[in-house]
Scaffold this active site. Structure first.
Site, PDB file in Angstrom:
ATOM      1  N   TYR A  16       0.812  -1.222   0.000  1.00 13.61           N
ATOM      2  CA  TYR A  16       0.000   0.000   0.000  1.00 13.61           C
ATOM      3  C   TYR A  16       0.845   1.272   0.000  1.00 13.61           C
ATOM      4  O   TYR A  16       0.545   2.221   0.717  1.00 13.61           O
ATOM      5  CB  TYR A  16      -0.939   0.015   1.219  1.00 13.61           C
ATOM      6  CG  TYR A  16      -2.091  -0.945   1.061  1.00 13.61           C
ATOM      7  CD1 TYR A  16      -3.260  -0.549   0.446  1.00 13.61           C
ATOM      8  CD2 TYR A  16      -1.986  -2.257   1.504  1.00 13.61           C
ATOM      9  CE1 TYR A  16      -4.317  -1.433   0.275  1.00 13.61           C
ATOM     10  CE2 TYR A  16      -3.030  -3.158   1.331  1.00 13.61           C
ATOM     11  CZ  TYR A  16      -4.199  -2.730   0.707  1.00 13.61           C
ATOM     12  OH  TYR A  16      -5.226  -3.607   0.539  1.00 13.61           O
ATOM     13  N   ASP A  39     -17.582 -11.880   8.549  1.00 13.07           N
ATOM     14  CA  ASP A  39     -16.138 -11.650   8.487  1.00 13.07           C
ATOM     15  C   ASP A  39     -15.751 -10.830   9.718  1.00 13.07           C
ATOM     16  O   ASP A  39     -15.857  -9.604   9.728  1.00 13.07           O
ATOM     17  CB  ASP A  39     -15.783 -10.905   7.193  1.00 13.07           C
ATOM     18  CG  ASP A  39     -14.297 -10.574   7.103  1.00 13.07           C
ATOM     19  OD1 ASP A  39     -13.559 -10.825   8.084  1.00 13.07           O
ATOM     20  OD2 ASP A  39     -13.871 -10.049   6.052  1.00 13.07           O
ATOM     21  N   TYR A  82     -14.663  -4.563   2.525  1.00 15.44           N
ATOM     22  CA  TYR A  82     -13.276  -5.009   2.356  1.00 15.44           C
ATOM     23  C   TYR A  82     -13.130  -6.368   3.029  1.00 15.44           C
ATOM     24  O   TYR A  82     -13.375  -6.501   4.232  1.00 15.44           O
ATOM     25  CB  TYR A  82     -12.273  -4.018   2.964  1.00 15.44           C
ATOM     26  CG  TYR A  82     -10.860  -4.519   2.803  1.00 15.44           C
ATOM     27  CD1 TYR A  82     -10.211  -4.442   1.576  1.00 15.44           C
ATOM     28  CD2 TYR A  82     -10.188  -5.136   3.859  1.00 15.44           C
ATOM     29  CE1 TYR A  82      -8.936  -4.962   1.408  1.00 15.44           C
ATOM     30  CE2 TYR A  82      -8.906  -5.650   3.699  1.00 15.44           C
ATOM     31  CZ  TYR A  82      -8.286  -5.558   2.466  1.00 15.44           C
ATOM     32  OH  TYR A  82      -7.023  -6.073   2.297  1.00 15.44           O
ATOM     33  N   LYS A  98      -6.391 -11.158  12.316  1.00 14.28           N
ATOM     34  CA  LYS A  98      -5.923  -9.989  13.082  1.00 14.28           C
ATOM     35  C   LYS A  98      -5.691 -10.230  14.586  1.00 14.28           C
ATOM     36  O   LYS A  98      -4.605 -10.595  14.971  1.00 14.28           O
ATOM     37  CB  LYS A  98      -6.869  -8.819  12.829  1.00 14.28           C
ATOM     38  CG  LYS A  98      -6.836  -8.403  11.350  1.00 14.28           C
ATOM     39  CD  LYS A  98      -7.229  -6.978  11.110  1.00 14.28           C
ATOM     40  CE  LYS A  98      -6.799  -6.519   9.742  1.00 14.28           C
ATOM     41  NZ  LYS A  98      -7.853  -6.479   8.728  1.00 14.28           N
TER      42      LYS A  98
HETATM   43  C1  LIG Z   1      -7.852  -6.991   7.252  1.00 15.54           C
HETATM   44  C2  LIG Z   1      -9.114  -7.632   6.842  1.00 15.54           C
HETATM   45  C3  LIG Z   1      -9.106  -8.778   6.030  1.00 15.54           C
HETATM   46  C4  LIG Z   1      -7.843  -9.337   5.419  1.00 15.54           C
HETATM   47  O1  LIG Z   1      -6.979  -9.838   6.380  1.00 15.54           O
HETATM   48  P1  LIG Z   1      -5.428 -10.033   6.017  1.00 15.54           P
HETATM   49  O2  LIG Z   1      -4.870 -10.774   7.169  1.00 15.54           O
HETATM   50  O3  LIG Z   1      -4.865  -8.646   5.876  1.00 15.54           O
HETATM   51  O4  LIG Z   1      -5.366 -10.796   4.737  1.00 15.54           O
HETATM   52  C5  LIG Z   1     -10.322  -9.392   5.765  1.00 15.54           C
HETATM   53  N1  LIG Z   1     -11.466  -8.902   6.254  1.00 15.54           N
HETATM   54  C6  LIG Z   1     -11.512  -7.809   7.033  1.00 15.54           C
HETATM   55  C7  LIG Z   1     -12.822  -7.336   7.567  1.00 15.54           C
HETATM   56  C8  LIG Z   1     -10.340  -7.124   7.334  1.00 15.54           C
HETATM   57  O5  LIG Z   1     -10.394  -6.004   8.064  1.00 15.54           O
END
Ligand SMILES: *Cc1c(COP(=O)(O)O)cnc(C)c1O
Length: 421
Positions: A15, A234, A142, A263
């Site tokens: 990025y 998600d 996202y 995360k």
């Molecule tokens: C960061 C994020 C992802 C992607 O996770 P990575 O470990 O960076 O591949 C997927 N979904 C959401 C909601 C996110 O914030």
């Protein structure tokens, strides 16, 4: 050569617009809420290092558990084999997730957790012999940077070079009091083709910390359930306390069919991904027919060191003091939002749990808008605070161990920026 000079020779950063980017800041140590640069400068990590860190940097307890695990078993193939950490982590997480979550599938990061979820849903219908190949997602969503995850994400500058190669997705508006009935009819009209609905519950992080109400999400989820559309929550970003409760799905009644985590899963220590699902989804793959198998598995699936990090992070997460810290941050954010509300430089403030977002007023001046982000970013860096604005939106989402004193310093610096920028 300095570390930065060597970096510029060999590293391609994510990025980063390479030609105009400032050189990276070399970080050599982390402790608690802070990162320390090579030159000794201290930075408060007010965005938890891209939203991953929940217990502070280089946490001694997580470090100890990882070190012990490394000496016991560093890695083992997970196809046809198992190990204690993978089983214990699945048992302990499933026990605190919505009660319908029954099976855990491990991968490497948030994007892969999403890929697995999408493949589970598409193949679920395939295995049942039904032609449900479409997916519903929210506009501006996202879900990650791999191709499937990009496909279910909103089309943007991030995806522009690949748009023609991404699979088609039905994008819908975020639900609210005015459009909820229309959204439900839209879904009913499409239902026979729709495999699943993927969403970031309560907060769209990358879109700019866009927040929407739990009750309308719940209504939408319940409607999808009656139409046979599988629900993928998600929680890669929202999981593990970010929204004030352990999981964002704890704010709704309807239980998702699939959940994605990454995360905060290891407390921000290392890459790891987890997709959980219901018994019903698992059962659609349970067969003597080889073609019903989910042919997906990463080399480092269920890595024991990652499992140890996640188990240690979970121990800390379940301590009473962590929820107290979360509640404390929630209350302090609310008080600060109230204080700055109506400031002439602010267009909006919004908060969900430990996430506080402030939207800067930009008027109609687009050239001002484009340099505002960089101005804000550097203003806070100079003050020793890492805040990484999304356009004109700054947000604070700190590790839960952040002190009142550190929070007050961040708030004071933001107020100063509001008056000066
Ligand atoms: C960061 C994020 C992802 C992607 O996770 P990575 O470990 O960076 O591949 C997927 N979904 C959401 C909601 C996110 O914030």
């Amino acid at each position: 050569m300095s570390l930065v000079e060597r970096d510029l020779q060999v590293i391609w950063h994510p990025y980063t617009q390479m030609k105009t980017a400032q050189p990276p800041i070399p970080i050599v140590r982390g402790e608690g809420t802070c990162l320390y640069a090579e030159d000794g400068k201290k930075y408060i990590d007010a965005i938890s290092s891209w939203w991953v860190n929940i217990h502070g940097h280089s946490h001694p307890y997580i470090a100890k558990k990882i070190a012990e695990q490394l000496l016991q078993l560093e890695h083992a193939i997970f196809a046809g084999f198992t190990h204690p950490g993978a089983v214990e982590l699945a048992e302990r997480l499933l026990a605190i997730l919505p009660s319908n979550q029954a099976k855990a599938f491990y991968s490497d990061n948030g994007s892969t957790a999403v890929e697995v979820a999408i493949k589970m849903c598409l193949q679920y219908w395939h295995n049942k012999g039904e032609q449900r190949t479409k997916i519903i997602a929210f506009k501006n969503a996202y879900h990650g940077d791999t191709f499937g995850a990009m496909s279910v994400s909103g089309r943007s500058a991030f995806t522009a070079a690949f748009d023609s190669l991404l699979f088609e997705v039905e994008f819908i508006d975020l639900p609210n009091a005015n459009n909820i009935e229309a959204l439900k009819s839209q879904i009913s009209g499409l239902k026979s083709q729709i495999s699943s609905f993927i969403f970031e519950p309560l907060v769209q992080g990358s879109a700019g910390m866009i927040m929407y109400e739990a009750r309308y999400l719940d209504e939408l989820m319940a409607h999808c359930r009656t139409e046979g559309v599988l629900l993928i929550a998600d929680e890669v970003f929202t999981g593990f306390g970010r929204t004030g409760k352990a999981f964002a799905c704890n704010h709704v009644e309807t239980q998702p069919d699939i959940m994605c985590f990454s995360k905060g899963l290891t407390g921000g220590t290392m890459a790891f991904g987890l997709t959980t699902c219901t018994q019903d989804i698992y059962d659609a793959f349970l067969s003597d027919d080889k073609m019903k198998t989910l042919f997906h598995g990463h080399s480092y699936t269920a890595n024991p060191v990652a499992c140890a990090a996640a188990l240690a992070s979970l121990d800390l997460f379940l301590e009473a003091s962590t929820q107290q810290n979360i509640d404390r941050i929630v209350a302090k954010h609310a008080a600060f939002a109230k204080k700055v509300k109506g400031h002439r430089s602010l267009k909006a403030t919004r908060q969900t749990g430990t996430i506080l977002a402030l939207e800067w007023e930009t008027g109609n001046n687009t050239s001002y808008f484009s340099c505002l982000r960089d101005k804000l970013y550097h203003y806070f860096l100079n003050a020793g605070i890492i805040l990484r604005p999304l356009g004109n939106i700054i947000y604070i989402l700190p590790p839960y161990c952040i002190t009142d004193h550190e929070l007050d310093y961040i708030y004071a610096t933001i107020e100063q920026a509001l008056n000066e920028i």
